[in-house]
Design a protein around this motif. Sequence first.
Motif, PDB file in Angstrom:
ATOM      1  N   LEU A 109       0.825  -1.202   0.000  1.00  0.00           N
ATOM      2  CA  LEU A 109       0.000   0.000   0.000  1.00  0.00           C
ATOM      3  C   LEU A 109       0.864   1.259   0.000  1.00  0.00           C
ATOM      4  CD1 LEU A 109      -2.659  -1.157   2.638  1.00  0.00           C
ATOM      5  CD2 LEU A 109      -2.708  -1.440   0.135  1.00  0.00           C
ATOM      6  N   SER A 110       0.207   2.402  -0.121  1.00  0.00           N
ATOM      7  CA  SER A 110       0.930   3.677  -0.218  1.00  0.00           C
ATOM      8  C   SER A 110       1.739   3.975   1.039  1.00  0.00           C
ATOM      9  CB  SER A 110      -0.066   4.816  -0.483  1.00  0.00           C
ATOM     10  OG  SER A 110      -0.730   4.626  -1.708  1.00  0.00           O
ATOM     11  N   ASN A 111       1.186   3.638   2.210  1.00  0.00           N
ATOM     12  CA  ASN A 111       1.925   3.917   3.448  1.00  0.00           C
ATOM     13  C   ASN A 111       3.180   3.054   3.561  1.00  0.00           C
ATOM     14  OD1 ASN A 111      -0.077   1.759   3.840  1.00  0.00           O
ATOM     15  ND2 ASN A 111       0.676   1.692   5.941  1.00  0.00           N
ATOM     16  N   HIS A 112       3.121   1.854   3.008  1.00  0.00           N
ATOM     17  CA  HIS A 112       4.314   0.994   3.000  1.00  0.00           C
ATOM     18  C   HIS A 112       5.380   1.589   2.087  1.00  0.00           C
ATOM     19  CE1 HIS A 112       1.059  -2.284   3.645  1.00  0.00           C
ATOM     20  NE2 HIS A 112       1.426  -1.769   4.812  1.00  0.00           N
ATOM     21  N   LEU A 113       4.961   2.081   0.939  1.00  0.00           N
ATOM     22  CA  LEU A 113       5.898   2.710   0.014  1.00  0.00           C
ATOM     23  C   LEU A 113       6.491   3.978   0.595  1.00  0.00           C
ATOM     24  CD1 LEU A 113       3.939   2.238  -3.317  1.00  0.00           C
ATOM     25  CD2 LEU A 113       6.202   1.302  -2.825  1.00  0.00           C
ATOM     26  N   ALA A 114       5.667   4.750   1.304  1.00  0.00           N
ATOM     27  CA  ALA A 114       6.161   6.002   1.896  1.00  0.00           C
ATOM     28  C   ALA A 114       7.282   5.727   2.890  1.00  0.00           C
ATOM     29  CB  ALA A 114       5.004   6.740   2.580  1.00  0.00           C
ATOM     30  N   GLU A 115       7.112   4.703   3.717  1.00  0.00           N
ATOM     31  CA  GLU A 115       8.172   4.366   4.683  1.00  0.00           C
ATOM     32  C   GLU A 115       9.409   3.862   3.955  1.00  0.00           C
ATOM     33  OE1 GLU A 115       9.061   1.531   8.589  1.00  0.00           O
ATOM     34  OE2 GLU A 115       7.014   1.693   7.810  1.00  0.00           O
ATOM     35  N   ALA A 116       9.218   3.036   2.918  1.00  0.00           N
ATOM     36  CA  ALA A 116      10.360   2.506   2.166  1.00  0.00           C
ATOM     37  C   ALA A 116      11.124   3.632   1.479  1.00  0.00           C
ATOM     38  CB  ALA A 116       9.886   1.478   1.144  1.00  0.00           C
ATOM     39  N   ILE A 117      10.414   4.634   0.960  1.00  0.00           N
ATOM     40  CA  ILE A 117      11.071   5.773   0.311  1.00  0.00           C
ATOM     41  C   ILE A 117      11.918   6.553   1.313  1.00  0.00           C
ATOM     42  CG2 ILE A 117      10.635   8.017  -0.776  1.00  0.00           C
ATOM     43  CD1 ILE A 117       8.163   6.673  -2.094  1.00  0.00           C
ATOM     44  N   SER A 118      11.452   6.609   2.560  1.00  0.00           N
ATOM     45  CA  SER A 118      12.204   7.355   3.579  1.00  0.00           C
ATOM     46  C   SER A 118      13.537   6.699   3.911  1.00  0.00           C
ATOM     47  CB  SER A 118      11.366   7.479   4.861  1.00  0.00           C
ATOM     48  OG  SER A 118      11.247   6.223   5.530  1.00  0.00           O
ATOM     49  N   TYR A 119      13.731   5.454   3.484  1.00  0.00           N
ATOM     50  CA  TYR A 119      14.985   4.741   3.739  1.00  0.00           C
ATOM     51  C   TYR A 119      15.966   4.847   2.570  1.00  0.00           C
ATOM     52  CZ  TYR A 119      12.427   2.454   7.558  1.00  0.00           C
ATOM     53  OH  TYR A 119      11.700   2.201   8.695  1.00  0.00           O
ATOM     54  N   ARG A 120      15.788   5.832   1.683  1.00  0.00           N
ATOM     55  CA  ARG A 120      16.700   6.014   0.548  1.00  0.00           C
ATOM     56  C   ARG A 120      17.360   7.388   0.605  1.00  0.00           C
ATOM     57  NH1 ARG A 120      18.308   1.483  -1.280  1.00  0.00           N
ATOM     58  NH2 ARG A 120      19.238   2.710  -2.941  1.00  0.00           N
ATOM     59  N   ASN A 121      17.735   7.836   1.774  1.00  0.00           N
ATOM     60  CA  ASN A 121      18.280   9.188   1.940  1.00  0.00           C
ATOM     61  C   ASN A 121      19.548   9.440   1.137  1.00  0.00           C
ATOM     62  OD1 ASN A 121      16.329  10.259   3.714  1.00  0.00           O
ATOM     63  ND2 ASN A 121      17.224   9.151   5.430  1.00  0.00           N
ATOM     64  N   LEU A 122      20.431   8.468   1.049  1.00  0.00           N
ATOM     65  CA  LEU A 122      21.717   8.689   0.389  1.00  0.00           C
ATOM     66  C   LEU A 122      21.585   8.771  -1.123  1.00  0.00           C
ATOM     67  CD1 LEU A 122      24.161   6.431   2.436  1.00  0.00           C
ATOM     68  CD2 LEU A 122      23.403   8.751   2.876  1.00  0.00           C
ATOM     69  N   ASP A 123      20.433   8.370  -1.660  1.00  0.00           N
ATOM     70  CA  ASP A 123      20.219   8.481  -3.096  1.00  0.00           C
ATOM     71  C   ASP A 123      19.776   9.880  -3.511  1.00  0.00           C
ATOM     72  OD1 ASP A 123      20.933   5.982  -3.835  1.00  0.00           O
ATOM     73  OD2 ASP A 123      18.926   5.131  -3.720  1.00  0.00           O
ATOM     74  N   ARG A 124      19.449  10.698  -2.547  1.00  0.00           N
ATOM     75  CA  ARG A 124      18.960  12.033  -2.876  1.00  0.00           C
ATOM     76  C   ARG A 124      20.064  12.881  -3.488  1.00  0.00           C
ATOM     77  NH1 ARG A 124      15.998  14.256   2.384  1.00  0.00           N
ATOM     78  NH2 ARG A 124      16.446  16.156   1.227  1.00  0.00           N
ATOM     79  N   GLY A 125      19.756  13.557  -4.561  1.00  0.00           N
ATOM     80  CA  GLY A 125      20.761  14.373  -5.238  1.00  0.00           C
ATOM     81  C   GLY A 125      21.245  15.539  -4.413  1.00  0.00           C
TER      82      GLY A 125
END
Length: 513
Positions: A492-508
């Motif tokens: 679901l969207s809330n699962h994706l939102a948490e997973a996205i928050s774990y990609r900090n080092l990929d941020r430009g």
Amino acid sequence: MLVKTYCAAVNGLDVTTITIEVSLTNGVMYHFTGLGDEAVKEGRNRIAAAMQYNGFKFPHADITVNMAPADLRKEGSSFDLPLAIAFLAANGSIQSDLLGQFMMVGELSLDGTLQPIKGALPIAMRARKENFKGLIVPKQNVREAAVVNRLEVYGMESMVEVIQFLTGAQAFEPTVIDTRKEFYENQYHFDLDFSDVRGQENVKRALEVAAAGGHNLIMVGPPGSGKSMMAKRLPSILPPLTLTESLETTQIHSVAGKLGAGSSLIAQRPFRAPHHTISEVALVGGGATPQPGEITLAHNGVLFCDELPEFNKSTLEVLRQPLEDRKIVISRAKYSVEFPCNFMFVASMNPCPCGYYGDPTHSCVCTPGQIQRYMNKISGPLLDRIDIQCEITPVPFKDISKAQPGEPSESIRERVMKARTIQSERFKHFKGVYSNAQMSERMIHQFAEPDQAGVDMLRMAMEKLSLSARAYNRILKVARTIADLESCEHVLSNHLAEAISYRNLDRGDWAER
């Protein structure tokens, strides 16, 4: 007179039965064949001294020793005992009908006492496979070897005891271990527990998700924020080892000589934390005598690299293939061995050279360029294999003093085990896949495909946060694990939102905040 005794040679994790043939004829020469290394050849002097000390005479004859198969290199001192017994039997000093029924290994001291050897467990497994009645090992190795059932294992303290046993002069009882009882009794006794960690709930959540899906994880934060403290507690929330995994792990540590005296089965997942000065060979294994490296010693457990940018870059790069293949093949001119290395990779690092970028209590003195160069010490391909990237900020003293003890590891482990059970059922028809972290792209589309709202969220995140394309599959894998922790069939969207928050080092813009 020709006499044969039996022992074993360990090459990597493979064990080969070795037949030692000793022939005595008239003469005074000593001939050795069978590709023994210097330690094997020097055994003649140790054997002669041990025989003399215990009242036996070394054969005065033309001695020919062959270790078959003759084209396999034999290394180490574990051949001393079977060689000594073969000399005594060929010389007529002892008479025994048991030489063909028992495999024996052990290093001899000059007074005839037996010293421990490496690889007692895989040797015992080989002895049972070859239908030997029993195995004779040094006393220090007996519990390690006795975990193999349907095999009589005798632990001896000296060459004299072995002679007494073989000739029937004294009765000895084989060592019997209730393998399952010992294994299950020691599974949950941890010295470190997450209840010791106060605060840092977001980081503990990230570690829970990583444990539930078998995901690799990196923690980025200032000194003293608790990165190492929490990483060391990760094994306490991982699912317990199965008996098969325990046997496999113990076998690896046995070959490496990492089991303590009197040890039997390893009941808890290994946690290896090599220093950043480690060499490539020490990390992946190899050497003149092929030995398991740190990644193999971490098999079925955790490999923790503290201060990741301080590791030699070429050393880190050798991790790339093992992280994907979960095995390492070491090929040299004289040998080729394969070691398993299915481990969780956990790393920690400071966010910048001074260590205080993003720390609310200290001022960072590094420029954005310095921060970016520091982060670039971790290559993109290696970072690509790390699913969860977690930022940590120190807990203020006032919060530490007021905070209640954290949730115990037992409670977290129950949720992790529940999620792993769901994954085991999901992947039961896929060979070699046991967790979400191992999913292929096809499996991701089959089991972790988001709905339209989730796709829109992913698109927005990748555009707004400048996420790289490589983050896409990682986010879906982690989201699938988060859904499993909630026993939710769909991502679901809330699962994706948490997973996205774990990609900090990929941020430009990570180094420009």
